[in-house]
Design an enzyme around this catalytic site. Structure first.
Site, PDB file in Angstrom:
ATOM      1  N   SER A 243       0.516   8.642  -3.515  1.00 39.83           N
ATOM      2  CA  SER A 243       1.211   8.460  -2.244  1.00 39.83           C
ATOM      3  C   SER A 243       0.824   9.435  -1.138  1.00 39.83           C
ATOM      4  O   SER A 243       1.276   9.299  -0.003  1.00 39.83           O
ATOM      5  CB  SER A 243       2.733   8.538  -2.469  1.00 39.83           C
ATOM      6  N   LYS A 288      11.510  11.628   0.338  1.00 39.62           N
ATOM      7  CA  LYS A 288      10.441  12.242   1.133  1.00 39.62           C
ATOM      8  C   LYS A 288      10.878  12.454   2.572  1.00 39.62           C
ATOM      9  O   LYS A 288      10.463  13.426   3.218  1.00 39.62           O
ATOM     10  CB  LYS A 288       9.183  11.373   1.037  1.00 39.62           C
TER      11      LYS A 288
END
Length: 346
Positions: A243, A288
């Site tokens: 990611s 995140k």
């Protein structure tokens, strides 16, 4: 000290021992979940080094991480009162017949492929020399409704005898096909080459206006070798998964070229990156967002929701609003879209 005092001391010691035993059990006994919570926002300049590259910049790029571990009873109870802790069933993390060690190894491999894709996409963007050979298209996941017998880790090398060593070659091959067509796949499974029959299906986009034909799996181009000039080095330590690809690409670009893309801003983000610069969906984006907010980022790049089932953009915007983050969520579908946004900053 009299006998009554001795008895009270003994009782206190007994209760303390019982309490410590209960706490110990809470930490030792596992439950069938993973505990996920915000990780860290890491300066990509501390992770990536381009030989002879430009390192002077007025702002920063941050990759964001999720802290994840096998949950115990304490984590399970904590998740009931702490919204930052999310419980994810083991079956939603591990593939069928996959164990923790295999999952961790897969995450290491995903990180390596993410680095390769970031280098390739950044060098292509900068028109710098790079040489790449491919092993095939790896199966990272199989979607619901797929009509194939593919397994995670399979590497597709041909379709109906035609070499398809990259995702782009696969997509080009399927453009002349229809849903329901039968195809024969040449697959590398472990160290053994096998053939698998599959039926192509229709893959709808999020707005249902565009139809694509495919196998119904999450692809990643698996490299055989990569040589770039200048050389790019990574120090990712314990970071795993694919990611960070988008943020890797932006950092590499910033070191390859004299123009500072950061413009003095603290820019965080997430998203996989393909070798052609396509930004893909990831997991745990809400955590995140929280990690980026904690670091003080003012811009957050999130994968744009395009296809049916995509949700990163929606979750990122909702989470930023719920947390009261003074941070602009910018959805992007490609590396070029991220660059275009940065170029407009003053």
């Amino acid at each position: 000290m009299n006998e009554s005092s001795n008895n009270k001391t003994a009782i206190r010691f007994l209760w303390l021992s019982i309490l410590l035993l209960i706490v110990g059990f809470c930490f030792l006994i596992r439950v069938p979940y993973y505990a996920m919570q915000p990780g860290d926002a890491i300066d990509t300049g501390d992770v990536i080094s381009v030989d002879g590259g430009y390192t002077a910049k007025t702002g920063d790029f941050f990759l964001t991480t999720v802290a994840m571990k096998k949950a115990n009873i304490f984590d399970y109870l904590l998740a009931k009162v702490n919204k930052k802790v999310e419980l994810v069933p083991v079956k939603d993390v591990l593939a069928e017949d996959e164990n923790d060690k295999q999952y961790e190894q897969q995450q290491v491999e995903n990180m390596l492929e993410s680095q390769h894709s970031a280098v390739i996409s950044a060098f292509h963007q900068s028109k710098k020399p790079i040489r790449v050979t491919y092993k095939g298209v790896e199966v990272m996941g199989v979607t619901s409704g797929a009509k194939n017998k593919l397994k995670i880790g399979d590497i597709i090398q041909s379709v109906d005898g035609a070499p398809t060593m990259t995702t782009n070659q696969l997509m080009q091959f399927f453009r002349s096909k229809n849903a329901g067509d039968n195809v024969k796949l040449g697959v590398l499974r472990g160290n053994k080459k096998i053939s698998e029959n599959a039926v192509l299906i229709s893959l709808a986009t999020g707005n249902n206006k565009e139809k694509r034909i495919g196998l119904g799996f999450l692809p990643m181009d698996r490299l055989q070798s990569l040589t770039s000039s200048p050389k790019v080095s990574f120090k990712t330590n314990n970071i795993g998964g694919p990611s960070a690809g988008l943020m890797f690409s932006l950092e590499i670009l910033n070191q390859l070229n004299p123009n500072d893309l950061t413009k003095g801003f603290a820019i965080a983000g997430t998203g996989t990156i393909s070798q052609t610069g396509q930004v893909g969906q990831i997991g745990g984006i809400e955590h995140k967002i929280a990690a980026a907010m904690e670091k003080g980022a003012t811009i957050f790049f999130a994968p744009k929701d395009i296809y049916e089932g995509d949700d990163n953009e929606a979750i990122a915007k909702r989470t930023a609003k719920e947390l009261g983050a003074e941070m602009k969520v910018v959805p992007v579908a490609t590396l070029q879209e991220a660059i275009d946004y940065l170029n407009k900053l003053k």
